[in-house]
Each structure stands twice: as C-alpha cells, then as structure tokens.
Design an enzyme around this catalytic site. Structure first.
Site, PDB file in Angstrom:
ATOM      1  N   LYS A 102       0.670  -1.062   0.024  1.00 34.87           N
ATOM      2  CA  LYS A 102       0.022   0.057  -0.083  1.00 34.87           C
ATOM      3  C   LYS A 102       0.899   1.339  -0.022  1.00 34.87           C
ATOM      4  O   LYS A 102       0.476   2.303  -0.311  1.00 34.87           O
ATOM      5  CB  LYS A 102      -1.034  -0.086   1.355  1.00 34.87           C
ATOM      6  N   HIS A 231       1.070  -3.422  15.328  1.00 33.26           N
ATOM      7  CA  HIS A 231       1.756  -2.377  14.361  1.00 33.26           C
ATOM      8  C   HIS A 231       1.740  -1.201  15.635  1.00 33.26           C
ATOM      9  O   HIS A 231       0.873  -0.877  16.137  1.00 33.26           O
ATOM     10  CB  HIS A 231       0.654  -2.125  13.432  1.00 33.26           C
ATOM     11  N   SER A 234       3.099   4.342  12.731  1.00 28.01           N
ATOM     12  CA  SER A 234       4.100   4.884  11.689  1.00 28.01           C
ATOM     13  C   SER A 234       4.885   6.196  12.390  1.00 28.01           C
ATOM     14  O   SER A 234       4.028   7.017  13.076  1.00 28.01           O
ATOM     15  CB  SER A 234       3.624   5.543  10.286  1.00 28.01           C
ATOM     16  N   GLY A 272       6.018   0.892  10.095  1.00 30.12           N
ATOM     17  CA  GLY A 272       6.205   2.195  10.766  1.00 30.12           C
ATOM     18  C   GLY A 272       7.748   2.557  10.808  1.00 30.12           C
ATOM     19  O   GLY A 272       8.221   3.772  11.273  1.00 30.12           O
ATOM     20  N   GLU A 308       6.556  -5.593   8.571  1.00 32.95           N
ATOM     21  CA  GLU A 308       5.854  -4.980   7.258  1.00 32.95           C
ATOM     22  C   GLU A 308       6.480  -3.679   7.005  1.00 32.95           C
ATOM     23  O   GLU A 308       5.497  -2.745   7.013  1.00 32.95           O
ATOM     24  CB  GLU A 308       4.305  -4.974   7.550  1.00 32.95           C
ATOM     25  N   PRO A 309       7.524  -3.525   6.621  1.00 31.77           N
ATOM     26  CA  PRO A 309       8.000  -2.169   6.405  1.00 31.77           C
ATOM     27  C   PRO A 309       7.693  -1.654   4.988  1.00 31.77           C
ATOM     28  O   PRO A 309       7.490  -2.540   4.157  1.00 31.77           O
ATOM     29  CB  PRO A 309       9.547  -2.460   6.373  1.00 31.77           C
ATOM     30  N   ARG A 311       7.377   2.459   4.094  1.00 29.93           N
ATOM     31  CA  ARG A 311       8.255   3.769   3.857  1.00 29.93           C
ATOM     32  C   ARG A 311       9.669   3.325   4.130  1.00 29.93           C
ATOM     33  O   ARG A 311      10.526   4.199   3.242  1.00 29.93           O
ATOM     34  CB  ARG A 311       7.721   4.772   4.712  1.00 29.93           C
ATOM     35  N   PHE A 351      -2.472  13.242   3.956  1.00 27.63           N
ATOM     36  CA  PHE A 351      -2.713  11.820   4.672  1.00 27.63           C
ATOM     37  C   PHE A 351      -1.686  11.173   5.525  1.00 27.63           C
ATOM     38  O   PHE A 351      -1.819  10.394   6.078  1.00 27.63           O
ATOM     39  CB  PHE A 351      -3.010  10.866   3.484  1.00 27.63           C
ATOM     40  N   ASP A 352      -0.600  11.930   5.408  1.00 25.31           N
ATOM     41  CA  ASP A 352       0.633  11.063   5.975  1.00 25.31           C
ATOM     42  C   ASP A 352       1.559  12.168   6.870  1.00 25.31           C
ATOM     43  O   ASP A 352       2.710  11.790   7.242  1.00 25.31           O
ATOM     44  CB  ASP A 352       1.508  10.389   4.869  1.00 25.31           C
ATOM     45  N   TYR A 417       3.734   6.438   0.326  1.00 30.57           N
ATOM     46  CA  TYR A 417       2.298   7.283   0.360  1.00 30.57           C
ATOM     47  C   TYR A 417       2.118   8.584  -0.427  1.00 30.57           C
ATOM     48  O   TYR A 417       1.508   9.387   0.265  1.00 30.57           O
ATOM     49  CB  TYR A 417       2.056   7.475   2.175  1.00 30.57           C
TER      50      TYR A 417
END
Length: 442
Positions: A102, A231, A234, A272, A308-309, A311, A351-352, A417
C-alpha cells in the site's frame, strides 16, 4: 555520464516461501554483504537523479508541447531501494521483511524487492493481484487487513494466500465460512499515542480479547491460530511501545500454546520503521526479542519473525518534479502555483503528516538542481493546481531563486504514501510517469 535508466524486463523472481531468511544469530546485528550509502554512493545517486531530471525537462518545449507533456513526473532510484533492503538485513536479519504494498505500488520496486528476497504485506484483492501478476508466489503474501470483504477472502483462498490477520470475532466467522484453512495472526492493539500515524484507534484487540474471546472461538470453529501481529504506528517516537507490544505478544503465545495447543509460530512486528531512526528501533526490536522470545523458545516452537516495512524501503527513492504554471505577487508572500498538489502526488501532506521541502530544479532555463544559489533566499507560498483552497503545498517555502513561471521545482524523498493515494479531482492527471535510474548499477 548518462543515467542508467532501467528499461529491461522485470527481474526474475526466485521461488520462495513465507519465511525466507533465517539467521544463525537469533537477535543480534550481523554483517551481511551490503553496499552502504557512502558519500560516494550518495554523490553518484544525486548525479544520476539530476541527469534524469535534466534530460526529461530539457525535452519539454513549453511553447509547443501537447497538453500534459509538462505534467509532473518522478525519478525513482532503484539503487536506493536496494540499499534500504540491505540496511534492513544488516540490522534485523532474523526478521523477514514483508513490504507493505500500500505504501507504493510501483511494479519495478515490487519486482526488485522480490528478487532480493522480500515478501509482501497486502491489504486488498488489488494489491494481491499486483504481486501475483509479477510471478511472485502466493505463499510470500500475508493478507494483513483485519477486516476483509467476503469476496476478497474467497479470492485469497482461490489464489493460495494462506495467512491473514484478525482482531474480532466476526472475522473468524467469515474465515470459517470462506477460507477455513487460512492461518490466523491475532492483531493486538498497541500503545501508539506518540506515533505520527496511529493505527490502534482502528485496528487491534486487547490481550484479554485475544486470549479469552478469539482463541476459544477459533478453536470451536476449527480455525488455526498461527501467532500474533501488531503495529506500533508509523513514525513512533516512543520505542518502548515496541518492547511492550512484544511482551504482550509473548503472553498471547503462551496462552495459545498451553490452553489450546495452537501452532503459535509467527510473530509479525508490523511496520512504521523509518531510516532516520532505524538503528535505534532495530536495537529495541533485538532487545525485546531477546527478552520475550529468547532463542531456546524460538527454536522449540519454530517461531518466525516477520515485519511489514513500507516507507522504510521506498521513501528516499523517489524524487518528484513539478512545473511552475503560475505566479501571483501579493502584499505578503508571492504565490507559486505548480501542476501537482495535495490531491495528486503531494497528498502525503494531508494523509501522512509529511512536509515535503521544495527546491528549484530550473530557473529561467538554467538547470540548478543540487546547487546552492548565490542569491538571497526568497520566500513563497506554494499551491497545487486545483480550485480548492485546501490545495496548499507549503504556506512558506524558502527558495534560493526568484522563481518565475516556466521554472521547475523538485521534492526529494517522496516515495512513501504519495503516488499510491492520488486522486483525479478537478480532472487533473492522478498518476505521474516514472523515470528509473539505478545507482547500484556499474
């Protein structure tokens, strides 16, 4: 020297399985063959990116080009992705990375990571389809979305995806009906209050819910609980949240093993991670695993560690170039309007929680990438192309030139993202073209 533009076919993807890397060193940093980001490497990367930007912009005649020819575009350095993967394996070789699709769905990035040995975290049918379409086997995918559409669950079963996350009883009923053979990771809520992007407000259950509600129900339904996922959000600044989450996971592991006889063999520590804090974060992961999942326990139960890296792998690899389409001089700050914004590839601002920094790429026809201007700093506000007042890229940006209409700006470190969440609001193009270079090539 011309940039090494990647035009070849997708790299071959080795056959593999869900847990690709196993280290003889349980939780210690080890040396692996890796090309470190040395000053020379960084100079080479910047030179290649700059030449690709220059070549693309130089080929655009603003007076004669067709509509859209001057659209914003990315330059992606696949060498940066390669170095990020090597950095992960250097400091967390015992934790198998599952790239979070994603974050950036670029197919060349996914193919490269697959060829290096990375596996994949998918949250939807479309993401699963992207990975499978590249010849990557389904046993290298975790369907890491705790709340799934029925048809997507059936599609995962049809395509052989055999591991997913769950944080509620209704999801267990759906799996029992549509994919009873799927392995389950119970998703725990974490203390992510200080994270830049919190996730436990939406996903995750308590230890009590996992052990006293979900495990008994899974046993009753004949489902297979394989382990725990979490998790910490981030950009987490409180690294003790990692320690607490791994401690909680061990409690759930013990309960599943002793009370229900589940094959508790997977711990997913989520994502994250960021490169600027990775040394400290990876040290905390190793310390926490040493304490709560020591080597004797991990070997006895054949526990595999995954993460789950997203970024971490791609944020530094993409540079966005945008064209200055208008300028308006006001009493306070002059306003620049560019052909990308918060509804496009700069949506990360909304969003990020990112704050992309603009730099001047060309000024009055002169290529000034990566150069320090001798002129004084000039402040501007920067705006996107839509008719929405929310479309503000920067309320104040200090640029080294008195930017004019027709100039180009660039934004580094925009791989995470961004392109994955673009819209076509106001009819503007949502997907930017990508030019590929590889600073790891000879």
């Amino acid at each position: 020297m011309a940039p090494s533009v990647v035009t070849q076919e997708q790299p071959s993807v080795p056959a593999g399985d869900l847990f690709r890397y196993e280290s003889s060193s349980h939780c210690k940093s080890v040396s692996v063959p890796a090309s470190a980001a040395t000053p020379n490497t960084n100079l080479k990367a910047r030179a290649m990116i700059g030449q690709a930007l220059n070549t693309q912009v130089s080929n655009i005649d603003l007076d004669e080009c067709d509509p859209g020819d001057e659209d914003s575009f990315f330059v992606a350095d696949l060498g940066e992705v390669h170095r990020a993967f090597n950095l992960w394996m250097q400091h967390l070789p015992q934790v198998q990375p599952f790239y979070a699709v994603k974050c950036n769905t670029d197919r060349k990035v996914i193919s490269l990571l697959a060829s290096l040995g990375c596996n994949f975290d998918c949250a939807s049918k479309a993401e699963i389809d992207i990975v499978l379409s590249l010849g990557i086997s389904a046993d290298r995918i975790v369907y890491a979305n705790p709340c799934k559409t029925n048809s997507f669950i059936r599609n995962a079963r049809t395509n052989g995806v055999q591991l997913t996350t769950v944080d509620n009883s209704q999801e267990l009923y759906k799996l029992a009906q549509y994919h009873p053979g799927c392995g389950i990771l119970l998703r725990l809520a974490t203390d992510d209050e200080l994270a830049q992007c919190r996730l436990s407000t939406k996903f995750g259950c308590s230890v009590a819910t996992a052990t006293h509600e979900l495990m008994p129900l899974a046993k009753e339904l004949g489902l297979s609980v394989k382990g725990v996922a979490f998790h910490v959000g981030s950009g987490a600044t409180d690294l003790t949240s990692i320690f607490k989450a791994i401690r909680d996971a061990r409690q759930v592991f013990d309960h599943g093993l002793s009370h229900f006889g589940f094959d508790m063999s997977v711990l997913d520590i989520g994502g994250g991670f960021q490169q600027d804090s990775f040394i400290e974060a990876s040290a905390m992961v190793r310390r926490s695993l040493d304490q709560w999942f020591p080597q004797d326990f991990a070997e006895q139960h054949d526990v595999k560690f995954i993460a789950e890296p997203g970024r971490f792998m791609v944020s530094n690899a993409f540079t966005l170039a945008a064209h200055v389409i208008a300028r308006r001089d006001c009493d306070e700050l002059p306003m620049l309007y560019i052909n990308d914004g918060v509804y496009g590839n700069l949506n990360c601002i909304l969003f990020d929680h990112q704050h992309p920094e603009a730099s001047v790429l060309t000024h009055l026809g002169e290529f000034v990438y990566d150069q320090r201007s001798t002129s004084s700093r000039k402040d501007f506000s920067i705006w996107g192309p839509t008719c929405d007042g929310l479309d503000c890229v920067s309320s104040r940006a200090g640029l080294g030139h008195d930017v004019a209409v027709g100039d180009w700006l660039y934004f580094s470190n925009l791989g995470a993202y961004t392109s994955a969440a673009t819209t076509s609001f106001n009819g503007f193009k949502s997907v930017a073209n990508v030019i590929y270079v590889n600073s790891e090539s000879d």
